[in-house]
Design a protein around this motif. Structure first.
Motif, PDB file in Angstrom:
ATOM      1  N   ALA A  28       0.823  -1.211   0.000  1.00 53.65           N
ATOM      2  CA  ALA A  28       0.000   0.000   0.000  1.00 53.65           C
ATOM      3  C   ALA A  28       0.856   1.260   0.000  1.00 53.65           C
ATOM      4  O   ALA A  28       0.564   2.220  -0.727  1.00 53.65           O
ATOM      5  CB  ALA A  28      -0.930  -0.006   1.206  1.00 53.65           C
ATOM      6  N   GLU A  29       1.929   1.273   0.786  1.00 53.65           N
ATOM      7  CA  GLU A  29       2.817   2.440   0.830  1.00 53.65           C
ATOM      8  C   GLU A  29       3.494   2.666  -0.516  1.00 53.65           C
ATOM      9  O   GLU A  29       3.589   3.800  -0.992  1.00 53.65           O
ATOM     10  CB  GLU A  29       3.877   2.258   1.908  1.00 53.65           C
ATOM     11  CG  GLU A  29       3.335   2.337   3.312  1.00 53.65           C
ATOM     12  CD  GLU A  29       4.364   2.011   4.364  1.00 53.65           C
ATOM     13  OE1 GLU A  29       5.554   1.825   4.020  1.00 53.65           O
ATOM     14  OE2 GLU A  29       3.993   1.932   5.544  1.00 53.65           O
ATOM     15  N   ILE A  30       3.952   1.590  -1.125  1.00 52.96           N
ATOM     16  CA  ILE A  30       4.617   1.721  -2.420  1.00 52.96           C
ATOM     17  C   ILE A  30       3.618   2.157  -3.488  1.00 52.96           C
ATOM     18  O   ILE A  30       3.941   2.978  -4.353  1.00 52.96           O
ATOM     19  CB  ILE A  30       5.342   0.411  -2.796  1.00 52.96           C
ATOM     20  CG1 ILE A  30       6.519   0.184  -1.841  1.00 52.96           C
ATOM     21  CG2 ILE A  30       5.822   0.441  -4.250  1.00 52.96           C
ATOM     22  CD1 ILE A  30       7.216  -1.143  -2.007  1.00 52.96           C
ATOM     23  N   LEU A  99      16.344   3.673   1.315  1.00 53.53           N
ATOM     24  CA  LEU A  99      16.406   4.892   2.121  1.00 53.53           C
ATOM     25  C   LEU A  99      15.392   5.924   1.639  1.00 53.53           C
ATOM     26  O   LEU A  99      14.740   6.592   2.447  1.00 53.53           O
ATOM     27  CB  LEU A  99      17.820   5.481   2.085  1.00 53.53           C
ATOM     28  CG  LEU A  99      18.892   4.685   2.820  1.00 53.53           C
ATOM     29  CD1 LEU A  99      20.273   5.285   2.560  1.00 53.53           C
ATOM     30  CD2 LEU A  99      18.598   4.627   4.300  1.00 53.53           C
ATOM     31  N   LYS A 100      15.261   6.048   0.327  1.00 58.43           N
ATOM     32  CA  LYS A 100      14.309   6.994  -0.230  1.00 58.43           C
ATOM     33  C   LYS A 100      12.881   6.622   0.158  1.00 58.43           C
ATOM     34  O   LYS A 100      12.082   7.478   0.548  1.00 58.43           O
ATOM     35  CB  LYS A 100      14.440   7.047  -1.756  1.00 58.43           C
ATOM     36  CG  LYS A 100      13.498   8.059  -2.388  1.00 58.43           C
ATOM     37  CD  LYS A 100      13.727   8.191  -3.863  1.00 58.43           C
ATOM     38  CE  LYS A 100      13.160   6.984  -4.543  1.00 58.43           C
ATOM     39  NZ  LYS A 100      13.208   7.047  -5.991  1.00 58.43           N
ATOM     40  N   MET A 101      12.559   5.333   0.093  1.00 60.51           N
ATOM     41  CA  MET A 101      11.217   4.884   0.463  1.00 60.51           C
ATOM     42  C   MET A 101      10.965   5.134   1.950  1.00 60.51           C
ATOM     43  O   MET A 101       9.862   5.515   2.340  1.00 60.51           O
ATOM     44  CB  MET A 101      11.020   3.404   0.126  1.00 60.51           C
ATOM     45  CG  MET A 101      10.962   3.114  -1.364  1.00 60.51           C
ATOM     46  SD  MET A 101       9.720   4.079  -2.243  1.00 60.51           S
ATOM     47  CE  MET A 101       8.236   3.422  -1.530  1.00 60.51           C
ATOM     48  N   ALA A 102      11.978   4.952   2.778  1.00 56.30           N
ATOM     49  CA  ALA A 102      11.827   5.221   4.209  1.00 56.30           C
ATOM     50  C   ALA A 102      11.565   6.710   4.442  1.00 56.30           C
ATOM     51  O   ALA A 102      10.721   7.077   5.261  1.00 56.30           O
ATOM     52  CB  ALA A 102      13.067   4.761   4.968  1.00 56.30           C
ATOM     53  N   ARG A 103      12.295   7.571   3.713  1.00 62.58           N
ATOM     54  CA  ARG A 103      12.064   9.022   3.838  1.00 62.58           C
ATOM     55  C   ARG A 103      10.668   9.391   3.373  1.00 62.58           C
ATOM     56  O   ARG A 103       9.980  10.189   4.011  1.00 62.58           O
ATOM     57  CB  ARG A 103      13.103   9.795   3.036  1.00 62.58           C
ATOM     58  CG  ARG A 103      14.449   9.871   3.712  1.00 62.58           C
ATOM     59  CD  ARG A 103      15.358  10.882   3.032  1.00 62.58           C
ATOM     60  NE  ARG A 103      15.551  10.645   1.612  1.00 62.58           N
ATOM     61  CZ  ARG A 103      16.524   9.927   1.077  1.00 62.58           C
ATOM     62  NH1 ARG A 103      17.425   9.379   1.857  1.00 62.58           N
ATOM     63  NH2 ARG A 103      16.616   9.767  -0.228  1.00 62.58           N
ATOM     64  N   ARG A 108       5.186  11.103   4.587  1.00 63.88           N
ATOM     65  CA  ARG A 108       3.747  10.851   4.491  1.00 63.88           C
ATOM     66  C   ARG A 108       3.133  10.784   5.879  1.00 63.88           C
ATOM     67  O   ARG A 108       2.072  11.361   6.136  1.00 63.88           O
ATOM     68  CB  ARG A 108       3.464   9.559   3.732  1.00 63.88           C
ATOM     69  CG  ARG A 108       1.982   9.289   3.528  1.00 63.88           C
ATOM     70  CD  ARG A 108       1.712   8.020   2.759  1.00 63.88           C
ATOM     71  NE  ARG A 108       2.347   6.859   3.306  1.00 63.88           N
ATOM     72  CZ  ARG A 108       1.874   6.155   4.353  1.00 63.88           C
ATOM     73  NH1 ARG A 108       0.764   6.516   4.934  1.00 63.88           N
ATOM     74  NH2 ARG A 108       2.504   5.085   4.787  1.00 63.88           N
ATOM     75  N   LEU A 109       3.807  10.124   6.822  1.00 58.65           N
ATOM     76  CA  LEU A 109       3.301  10.039   8.186  1.00 58.65           C
ATOM     77  C   LEU A 109       3.242  11.419   8.844  1.00 58.65           C
ATOM     78  O   LEU A 109       2.276  11.744   9.544  1.00 58.65           O
ATOM     79  CB  LEU A 109       4.170   9.089   9.013  1.00 58.65           C
ATOM     80  CG  LEU A 109       4.071   7.615   8.636  1.00 58.65           C
ATOM     81  CD1 LEU A 109       5.109   6.800   9.410  1.00 58.65           C
ATOM     82  CD2 LEU A 109       2.678   7.073   8.892  1.00 58.65           C
ATOM     83  N   GLU A 110       4.264  12.239   8.608  1.00 53.30           N
ATOM     84  CA  GLU A 110       4.263  13.593   9.157  1.00 53.30           C
ATOM     85  C   GLU A 110       3.136  14.422   8.565  1.00 53.30           C
ATOM     86  O   GLU A 110       2.470  15.187   9.270  1.00 53.30           O
ATOM     87  CB  GLU A 110       5.607  14.266   8.902  1.00 53.30           C
ATOM     88  CG  GLU A 110       6.735  13.700   9.732  1.00 53.30           C
ATOM     89  CD  GLU A 110       8.100  14.232   9.334  1.00 53.30           C
ATOM     90  OE1 GLU A 110       8.184  15.074   8.397  1.00 53.30           O
ATOM     91  OE2 GLU A 110       9.097  13.793   9.937  1.00 53.30           O
ATOM     92  N   LYS A 111       2.895  14.267   7.273  1.00 49.60           N
ATOM     93  CA  LYS A 111       1.814  14.990   6.600  1.00 49.60           C
ATOM     94  C   LYS A 111       0.467  14.566   7.163  1.00 49.60           C
ATOM     95  O   LYS A 111      -0.393  15.401   7.445  1.00 49.60           O
ATOM     96  CB  LYS A 111       1.873  14.720   5.093  1.00 49.60           C
ATOM     97  CG  LYS A 111       0.786  15.408   4.301  1.00 49.60           C
ATOM     98  CD  LYS A 111       0.902  15.057   2.838  1.00 49.60           C
ATOM     99  CE  LYS A 111      -0.272  15.592   2.052  1.00 49.60           C
ATOM    100  NZ  LYS A 111      -0.259  15.113   0.664  1.00 49.60           N
ATOM    101  N   GLU A 112       0.263  13.249   7.345  1.00 48.05           N
ATOM    102  CA  GLU A 112      -0.992  12.757   7.908  1.00 48.05           C
ATOM    103  C   GLU A 112      -1.196  13.267   9.325  1.00 48.05           C
ATOM    104  O   GLU A 112      -2.304  13.631   9.704  1.00 48.05           O
ATOM    105  CB  GLU A 112      -1.021  11.231   7.886  1.00 48.05           C
ATOM    106  CG  GLU A 112      -1.200  10.645   6.507  1.00 48.05           C
ATOM    107  CD  GLU A 112      -1.080   9.128   6.486  1.00 48.05           C
ATOM    108  OE1 GLU A 112      -0.847   8.515   7.549  1.00 48.05           O
ATOM    109  OE2 GLU A 112      -1.254   8.554   5.394  1.00 48.05           O
ATOM    110  N   ALA A 113      -0.123  13.321  10.118  1.00 50.76           N
ATOM    111  CA  ALA A 113      -0.232  13.817  11.486  1.00 50.76           C
ATOM    112  C   ALA A 113      -0.614  15.300  11.489  1.00 50.76           C
ATOM    113  O   ALA A 113      -1.453  15.737  12.285  1.00 50.76           O
ATOM    114  CB  ALA A 113       1.078  13.609  12.230  1.00 50.76           C
TER     115      ALA A 113
END
Length: 171
Positions: A28-30, A99-103, A108-113
């Motif tokens: 889903a993330e990808i 690393l790019k996918m982790a960033r 995305r998590l910061e944006k959702e928060a």
């Protein structure tokens, strides 16, 4: 490194051992990332007769399937290289992609928060608006009785006395 080319997804065989490692949350993330910025890293396949066998990129492949894609970017590797898959995973390009996918996941998590916090503050202001009196000065009896019901059960005697003083009632 060979240049990536487009392969039909339906011709790619995924070994059973790899299918067991599938994580739906990663897919889903990808998929979200592919929707936002496109497929950035090709999958690796090797030719086995008429079919292509997946060497690396299961989650990218499944994400493209989930998005309804019919083709995927991939690199055709030799059978010898396919047997040395751990060496392929140690390549700098693969590590850079991880690393790019982790960033991206972190952003995305910061944006959702931030969106959740913004939505929470909007809900509070909407609640404050609903507490104000209507323009005609008449209270909504259903709301008034609901607030009385909510306040009808104080936890202690001192809470009851405080409630009575606040509402102007007798005690």
């Amino acid at each position: 490194m060979p240049k990536p080319e487009s392969f039909p997804i339906e011709n790619i065989f995924v070994p059973t051992k790899q299918k067991k490692a599938l994580r739906p949350d990663t897919v889903a993330e990808i998929a979200e990332s592919i929707l936002d910025i496109g497929q950035q890293s090709p999958i690796f396949v090797w030719r086995d007769g008429d079919r292509l066998v997946l060497v690396e990129g299961l989650h990218r492949l499944e994400a493209c399937k989930a998005l309804g894609e019919t083709t995927i970017l991939g690199v055709l590797v030799s059978a010898e290289l396919a047997q040395h898959k751990p060496q392929l995973a140690e390549r700098p390009e693969v590590e850079a992609e991880r690393l790019k996918m982790a960033r991206l996941r972190q952003l995305r998590l910061e944006k959702e928060a931030a969106e959740a916090a913004s939505a929470g503050s909007k809900r509070v202001s909407a609640t404050d608006v609903s507490r104000t009196r209507p323009a005609n000065g008449v209270r909504d009896n259903a709301k008034a009785s609901a607030s009385r019901i909510a306040k009808s059960k104080p936890k202690s005697l001192s809470d009851w006395i405080t409630q009575q003083k606040g509402s102007g009632g007798r005690y």
